[in-house]
Design an enzyme around this catalytic site. Structure first.
Site, PDB file in Angstrom:
ATOM      1  N   GLU A 111       0.823  -1.207   0.000  1.00 13.95           N
ATOM      2  CA  GLU A 111       0.000   0.000   0.000  1.00 13.95           C
ATOM      3  C   GLU A 111       0.862   1.264   0.000  1.00 13.95           C
ATOM      4  O   GLU A 111       0.497   2.270  -0.609  1.00 13.95           O
ATOM      5  CB  GLU A 111      -0.952  -0.028   1.193  1.00 13.95           C
ATOM      6  CG  GLU A 111      -2.035  -1.099   1.037  1.00 13.95           C
ATOM      7  CD  GLU A 111      -2.965  -1.205   2.215  1.00 13.95           C
ATOM      8  OE1 GLU A 111      -4.168  -0.924   2.064  1.00 13.95           O
ATOM      9  OE2 GLU A 111      -2.488  -1.564   3.317  1.00 13.95           O
ATOM     10  N   GLU A 131      -3.817  -9.646   3.611  1.00  8.68           N
ATOM     11  CA  GLU A 131      -4.557  -9.457   4.862  1.00  8.68           C
ATOM     12  C   GLU A 131      -5.660 -10.485   5.106  1.00  8.68           C
ATOM     13  O   GLU A 131      -5.842 -10.946   6.248  1.00  8.68           O
ATOM     14  CB  GLU A 131      -5.135  -8.031   4.907  1.00  8.68           C
ATOM     15  CG  GLU A 131      -4.130  -6.944   5.249  1.00  8.68           C
ATOM     16  CD  GLU A 131      -3.358  -6.425   4.050  1.00  8.68           C
ATOM     17  OE1 GLU A 131      -2.677  -5.404   4.173  1.00  8.68           O
ATOM     18  OE2 GLU A 131      -3.438  -7.063   2.959  1.00  8.68           O
TER      19      GLU A 131
END
Length: 258
Positions: A111, A131
């Site tokens: 990210e 995740e």
């Protein structure tokens, strides 16, 4: 400011920020987040710094994301107001930032890279938003930025499975600008040098207009872009006079960033 988990160096107009927790694959704990936020605050505020590179120490990892060991011990997952690594929610950053990715860029590490304007990757680099494999979701901008870059189906294929993508596949998908054999940081410096050859005022106006234009209908964008802060600053700058003058006089422009 004294840093414990990062290193900041300046090379002329270029700031290089290195995440320095190689023993933890450069995963970010709360203090590292705060240090990165402070470093990018300083970069954004310094009129003498025009381009930044963010990278990771060592060869194994750019950033393995959030320090899950900290979370497991009750340390929480708090991040600065400017987002993961002090960067992913910094929506007013008009100066360009380059990610020089060595090794793994996992979760929040990916990210960070997606929040940058360019990604230069070592051939050994790999990227993932894993995740869901640990009961979480990529909530630092990855779920929004990745589909914009690679398209919905390609992004879903990565995000719903958490699978890793190598640097070459990342380039084919469109989120890696260059795959490098050898000195990946030198390649990032080369990109920075090419950007620094341009007017910083024009670079910032370009970045701001492009990012705002992603969510703005063309008719409104063409009307409103003249009021964007970086565009207004460019139009009244010394650089806007210097550029045409240098072109007419057949010389290299001397940019001031003012």
């Amino acid at each position: 400011m004294t840093y414990r988990y990062i290193k900041v160096t300046r090379e002329g107009r270029l700031t290089i920020v290195t995440i320095d927790r190689p023993e933890a694959h450069n995963a970010l704990n709360a203090a590292a987040h705060d240090e990165l936020a402070a470093a990018f605050d300083a970069f954004a505020a310094d009129p003498e710094q025009w381009v930044a590179i963010i990278t990771g120490a060592g060869e194994k990892a750019f950033c393995a994301g959030h320090d899950l060991k900290q979370q497991a011990s009750g340390g929480g997952m708090s991040t600065p107001a400017t987002g993961f690594a002090g960067l992913t929610a910094r929506f007013d950053m008009a100066k360009p930032v380059i990610a020089a990715v060595n090794g793994v860029a996992m979760g929040g590490g990916f990210e960070i890279a997606l929040a940058c304007d360019l990604i230069v990757a070592a051939r050994s680099a790999s990227f993932a938003l894993p995740e869901p494999r640990v009961g979480l979701a990529a909530l630092a901008g990855g779920l929004q930025r990745l589909p914009r870059v690679v398209g919905l189906k390609n992004a879903m294929g990565m995000m719903l499975t958490g699978r890793r993508v190598g640097a070459e596949e990342g380039q084919r998908l469109g989120f890696v600008n260059e795959v490098v054999d050898g000195d990946m940081l030198a390649a990032a410096r080369r990109w920075a040098t090419e950007i620094l050859a341009c007017s910083p005022m024009a670079v910032r106006a370009t970045k701001e207009a492009v990012l705002r234009g992603l969510d703005t209908p063309a008719e409104r964008f063409l009307r409103e872009q003249w009021e964007y802060p970086a565009t207004a600053a460019m139009m009244t700058s010394q650089d806007a006079v210097e550029g045409p003058a240098a072109f007419a006089e057949k010389r290299t422009p001397a940019w001031t960033g003012r």
